[in-house]
Design a protein around this motif. Structure first.
Motif, PDB file in Angstrom:
ATOM      1  N   ALA A   1      -4.516  -6.881  19.631  1.00  0.00           N
ATOM      2  CA  ALA A   1      -4.640  -5.899  20.701  1.00  0.00           C
ATOM      3  C   ALA A   1      -3.591  -4.790  20.586  1.00  0.00           C
ATOM      4  CB  ALA A   1      -4.516  -6.600  22.053  1.00  0.00           C
ATOM      5  N   ALA A   2      -2.379  -5.162  20.199  1.00  0.00           N
ATOM      6  CA  ALA A   2      -1.286  -4.183  20.176  1.00  0.00           C
ATOM      7  C   ALA A   2      -1.268  -3.349  18.903  1.00  0.00           C
ATOM      8  CB  ALA A   2       0.051  -4.903  20.342  1.00  0.00           C
ATOM      9  N   PHE A   3      -1.830  -3.879  17.801  1.00  0.00           N
ATOM     10  CA  PHE A   3      -1.709  -3.208  16.508  1.00  0.00           C
ATOM     11  C   PHE A   3      -3.064  -2.970  15.835  1.00  0.00           C
ATOM     12  CE2 PHE A   3       2.409  -5.077  17.327  1.00  0.00           C
ATOM     13  CZ  PHE A   3       3.273  -4.052  16.996  1.00  0.00           C
ATOM     14  N   ASN A   4      -4.097  -2.863  16.653  1.00  0.00           N
ATOM     15  CA  ASN A   4      -5.408  -2.464  16.156  1.00  0.00           C
ATOM     16  C   ASN A   4      -5.942  -3.433  15.103  1.00  0.00           C
ATOM     17  OD1 ASN A   4      -7.453  -0.631  16.603  1.00  0.00           O
ATOM     18  ND2 ASN A   4      -6.791   0.811  15.035  1.00  0.00           N
ATOM     19  N   GLY A   5      -5.735  -4.722  15.324  1.00  0.00           N
ATOM     20  CA  GLY A   5      -6.229  -5.727  14.380  1.00  0.00           C
ATOM     21  C   GLY A   5      -7.715  -5.950  14.495  1.00  0.00           C
ATOM     22  N   ASN A   6      -8.320  -6.354  13.387  1.00  0.00           N
ATOM     23  CA  ASN A   6      -9.772  -6.580  13.385  1.00  0.00           C
ATOM     24  C   ASN A   6     -10.147  -8.059  13.378  1.00  0.00           C
ATOM     25  OD1 ASN A   6      -9.211  -7.405  10.770  1.00  0.00           O
ATOM     26  ND2 ASN A   6     -10.284  -5.703   9.764  1.00  0.00           N
ATOM     27  N   GLY A   7      -9.163  -8.947  13.518  1.00  0.00           N
ATOM     28  CA  GLY A   7      -9.448 -10.374  13.593  1.00  0.00           C
ATOM     29  C   GLY A   7      -9.535 -11.080  12.266  1.00  0.00           C
ATOM     30  N   VAL A   8      -9.349 -10.377  11.161  1.00  0.00           N
ATOM     31  CA  VAL A   8      -9.352 -10.981   9.826  1.00  0.00           C
ATOM     32  C   VAL A   8      -7.911 -11.296   9.446  1.00  0.00           C
ATOM     33  CG1 VAL A   8      -9.896 -10.636   7.384  1.00  0.00           C
ATOM     34  CG2 VAL A   8     -11.443  -9.767   9.166  1.00  0.00           C
TER      35      VAL A   8
ATOM     36  N   THR B   1       6.661 -12.160  -6.901  1.00  0.00           N
ATOM     37  CA  THR B   1       5.370 -12.823  -6.709  1.00  0.00           C
ATOM     38  C   THR B   1       4.646 -12.300  -5.472  1.00  0.00           C
ATOM     39  OG1 THR B   1       6.568 -14.691  -5.693  1.00  0.00           O
ATOM     40  CG2 THR B   1       5.924 -14.899  -8.001  1.00  0.00           C
ATOM     41  N   LEU B   2       5.396 -11.792  -4.491  1.00  0.00           N
ATOM     42  CA  LEU B   2       4.740 -11.117  -3.367  1.00  0.00           C
ATOM     43  C   LEU B   2       3.930  -9.940  -3.890  1.00  0.00           C
ATOM     44  CD1 LEU B   2       4.346 -10.728  -0.284  1.00  0.00           C
ATOM     45  CD2 LEU B   2       6.361  -9.219  -0.357  1.00  0.00           C
ATOM     46  N   HIS B   3       4.527  -9.142  -4.768  1.00  0.00           N
ATOM     47  CA  HIS B   3       3.819  -8.021  -5.376  1.00  0.00           C
ATOM     48  C   HIS B   3       2.620  -8.511  -6.182  1.00  0.00           C
ATOM     49  CE1 HIS B   3       7.375  -4.920  -5.296  1.00  0.00           C
ATOM     50  NE2 HIS B   3       7.338  -5.656  -4.212  1.00  0.00           N
ATOM     51  N   ALA B   4       2.848  -9.546  -6.993  1.00  0.00           N
ATOM     52  CA  ALA B   4       1.781 -10.039  -7.870  1.00  0.00           C
ATOM     53  C   ALA B   4       0.612 -10.617  -7.088  1.00  0.00           C
ATOM     54  CB  ALA B   4       2.349 -11.101  -8.820  1.00  0.00           C
ATOM     55  N   SER B   5       0.897 -11.185  -5.921  1.00  0.00           N
ATOM     56  CA  SER B   5      -0.159 -11.840  -5.139  1.00  0.00           C
ATOM     57  C   SER B   5      -1.001 -10.863  -4.334  1.00  0.00           C
ATOM     58  CB  SER B   5       0.459 -12.852  -4.171  1.00  0.00           C
ATOM     59  OG  SER B   5       1.168 -12.197  -3.118  1.00  0.00           O
ATOM     60  N   TRP B   6      -0.463  -9.684  -4.054  1.00  0.00           N
ATOM     61  CA  TRP B   6      -1.111  -8.826  -3.079  1.00  0.00           C
ATOM     62  C   TRP B   6      -2.524  -8.390  -3.471  1.00  0.00           C
ATOM     63  CZ3 TRP B   6      -1.649  -8.409   1.633  1.00  0.00           C
ATOM     64  CH2 TRP B   6      -2.164  -7.273   2.253  1.00  0.00           C
ATOM     65  N   PRO B   7      -2.806  -8.045  -4.718  1.00  0.00           N
ATOM     66  CA  PRO B   7      -4.205  -7.722  -5.032  1.00  0.00           C
ATOM     67  C   PRO B   7      -5.172  -8.856  -4.695  1.00  0.00           C
ATOM     68  CG  PRO B   7      -2.771  -6.986  -6.800  1.00  0.00           C
ATOM     69  CD  PRO B   7      -1.924  -7.815  -5.887  1.00  0.00           C
ATOM     70  N   THR B   8      -4.746 -10.093  -4.907  1.00  0.00           N
ATOM     71  CA  THR B   8      -5.590 -11.251  -4.582  1.00  0.00           C
ATOM     72  C   THR B   8      -5.781 -11.386  -3.083  1.00  0.00           C
ATOM     73  OG1 THR B   8      -4.878 -12.404  -6.588  1.00  0.00           O
ATOM     74  CG2 THR B   8      -5.812 -13.745  -4.826  1.00  0.00           C
ATOM     75  N   ILE B   9      -4.676 -11.307  -2.329  1.00  0.00           N
ATOM     76  CA  ILE B   9      -4.754 -11.476  -0.881  1.00  0.00           C
ATOM     77  C   ILE B   9      -5.479 -10.298  -0.237  1.00  0.00           C
ATOM     78  CG2 ILE B   9      -3.413 -11.753   1.228  1.00  0.00           C
ATOM     79  CD1 ILE B   9      -3.289 -14.123  -0.714  1.00  0.00           C
ATOM     80  N   SER B  10      -5.146  -9.092  -0.640  1.00  0.00           N
ATOM     81  CA  SER B  10      -5.747  -7.916  -0.005  1.00  0.00           C
ATOM     82  C   SER B  10      -7.244  -7.858  -0.239  1.00  0.00           C
ATOM     83  CB  SER B  10      -5.078  -6.640  -0.523  1.00  0.00           C
ATOM     84  OG  SER B  10      -5.268  -6.473  -1.906  1.00  0.00           O
ATOM     85  N   SER B  11      -7.705  -8.277  -1.416  1.00  0.00           N
ATOM     86  CA  SER B  11      -9.141  -8.300  -1.682  1.00  0.00           C
ATOM     87  C   SER B  11      -9.867  -9.264  -0.767  1.00  0.00           C
ATOM     88  CB  SER B  11      -9.408  -8.672  -3.144  1.00  0.00           C
ATOM     89  OG  SER B  11      -8.899  -7.677  -4.011  1.00  0.00           O
ATOM     90  N   ALA B  12      -9.206 -10.389  -0.461  1.00  0.00           N
ATOM     91  CA  ALA B  12      -9.835 -11.410   0.385  1.00  0.00           C
ATOM     92  C   ALA B  12      -9.998 -10.950   1.820  1.00  0.00           C
ATOM     93  CB  ALA B  12      -9.016 -12.697   0.330  1.00  0.00           C
ATOM     94  N   ILE B  13      -9.055 -10.121   2.290  1.00  0.00           N
ATOM     95  CA  ILE B  13      -9.099  -9.730   3.699  1.00  0.00           C
ATOM     96  C   ILE B  13      -9.534  -8.279   3.895  1.00  0.00           C
ATOM     97  CG2 ILE B  13      -7.407 -11.466   4.384  1.00  0.00           C
ATOM     98  CD1 ILE B  13      -5.266  -9.309   4.383  1.00  0.00           C
ATOM     99  N   GLY B  14      -9.800  -7.581   2.818  1.00  0.00           N
ATOM    100  CA  GLY B  14     -10.277  -6.212   2.941  1.00  0.00           C
ATOM    101  C   GLY B  14      -9.210  -5.227   3.337  1.00  0.00           C
ATOM    102  N   ALA B  15      -7.969  -5.487   2.908  1.00  0.00           N
ATOM    103  CA  ALA B  15      -6.869  -4.568   3.253  1.00  0.00           C
ATOM    104  C   ALA B  15      -6.833  -3.403   2.266  1.00  0.00           C
ATOM    105  CB  ALA B  15      -5.547  -5.321   3.220  1.00  0.00           C
TER     106      ALA B  15
END
Length: 318
Positions: free
Chosen positions: A144-151, A304-318
């Motif tokens: 509600a506060a940060f315009n989240g879409n529930g994903v 590894t945070l950097h390395a993981s982000w393409p995987t995570i972002s693809s899953a949640i549509g970021a």
């Protein structure tokens, strides 16, 4: 449930103590008290949690503008920061996520909590009801506060990575992806380390899930609950404990990285390999980044945070 020698030794001197926790209030009773804008892309959010009976701070890395976006809940390690998440204190997370269309939600506090609901109040830590806070009370307020879409996705390093897999397995409908950086998602294999880590910080580990080998431990073991992870995007990373490129850096944690962080990472590596084999045996795909070197330290978690982000972002549509 496997009971390690460390677990047995801890049990010889730790006694159950503290009154039983009363069941949490409904998530709807949680309330946002205030938001302090720390920068155009970072905010400190203060939320009263009925479950824990106090105000809890989380910090949110968010776009300066834009439309609706998903959330990545990123958990801290065993000794988290008290005024901010160590992710923002020890890595470039704030800069890295600037401009990304995602709300990165960073809980503040929770030392040795494993971000779980403890069965009993603890004389050292008080009332820990982190699972209720993170999975029931917090998400609707953040959206509600940060315009989240529930994903949502969830991740963490070390203790926080263990907790991320526990929460994803216990609340599978809430997360599309889960990540662990130098984390052991097999609670049975990690039992001795979990017991020791809580005791070492002055807490009573029996107040968390009860005696080792009990139903409470089984109910928080992603290795036993692995079927609940099917269909999710899964990311894990681990080093081997062998000193790598970051050990040449001048930093206060250098001695700890080599002499303590090396053996810790070696143990985590064995656990990650075992968990990966379990997932493969069940036909559950996962991306696991194995590094030939690397200790249990923040410079590697930034990598590894950097390395993981393409995987995570693809899953949640970021």
């Amino acid at each position: 449930m496997r009971l390690s020698l460390i677990a047995v030794s801890v049990l010889t001197f730790v006694a159950v103590s503290g009154p039983a926790i009363v069941g949490p209030a409904t998530a709807a009773a949680a309330r946002l008290e205030r938001i302090d804008e720390l920068s155009p892309t970072r905010a400190a959010v203060f939320i009263y949690s009925p479950a824990m009976g106090r105000t809890v701070q989380v910090q949110v890395l968010h776009p300066a503008g834009g439309g609706q976006r998903p959330a990545y809940y990123l958990l801290d390690g065993l000794d988290p920061g008290v005024s901010q998440s160590t992710w923002t204190n020890a890595t470039d997370a704030e800069r890295f996520f600037a401009g990304q269309q995602v709300n990165v939600v960073l809980p503040v506090g929770g030392q040795a909590s494993y971000y779980t609901d403890w069965q009993q109040d603890d004389p050292r830590f008080g009332r820990y009801r982190w699972e209720t806070f993170l999975t029931e009370e917090l998400p609707p307020l953040i959206n509600a506060a940060f315009n989240g879409n529930g994903v949502n996705a969830i991740g963490g390093l070390s203790m926080g990575g263990n907790a991320a897999f526990i929460l994803a397995a216990r609340k599978p409908w809430l997360y599309r992806a889960v990540a662990g950086y130098s984390a052991c998602p097999d609670t049975g294999l990690a039992m001795g380390a979990v017991l020791f880590s809580i005791t070492n910080r002055g807490g009573n580990p029996l107040n968390m899930w009860g005696p080792p080998g009990s139903q409470g431990w089984a109910e928080h073991d992603p290795a036993q609950l692995a079927e609940a992870l099917r269909g999710k995007t899964i990311y894990l990373s681990t080093g081997t404990g062998i000193p790598g490129p970051h050990e040449t850096e001048i930093k206060p944690q250098l001695a700890e990285n080599v002499f303590l962080g090396g053996p810790i990472e070696l143990g985590v590596n064995g656990c990650v390999i075992a968990f990966e084999q379990r997932l493969r045996g069940m036909g559950i795909p996962a991306r696991v980044d194995h590094s030939a070197t690397g200790t249990h330290s923040w410079s590697y978690w930034q990598d590894t945070l950097h390395a993981s982000w393409p995987t995570i972002s693809s899953a949640i549509g970021a």
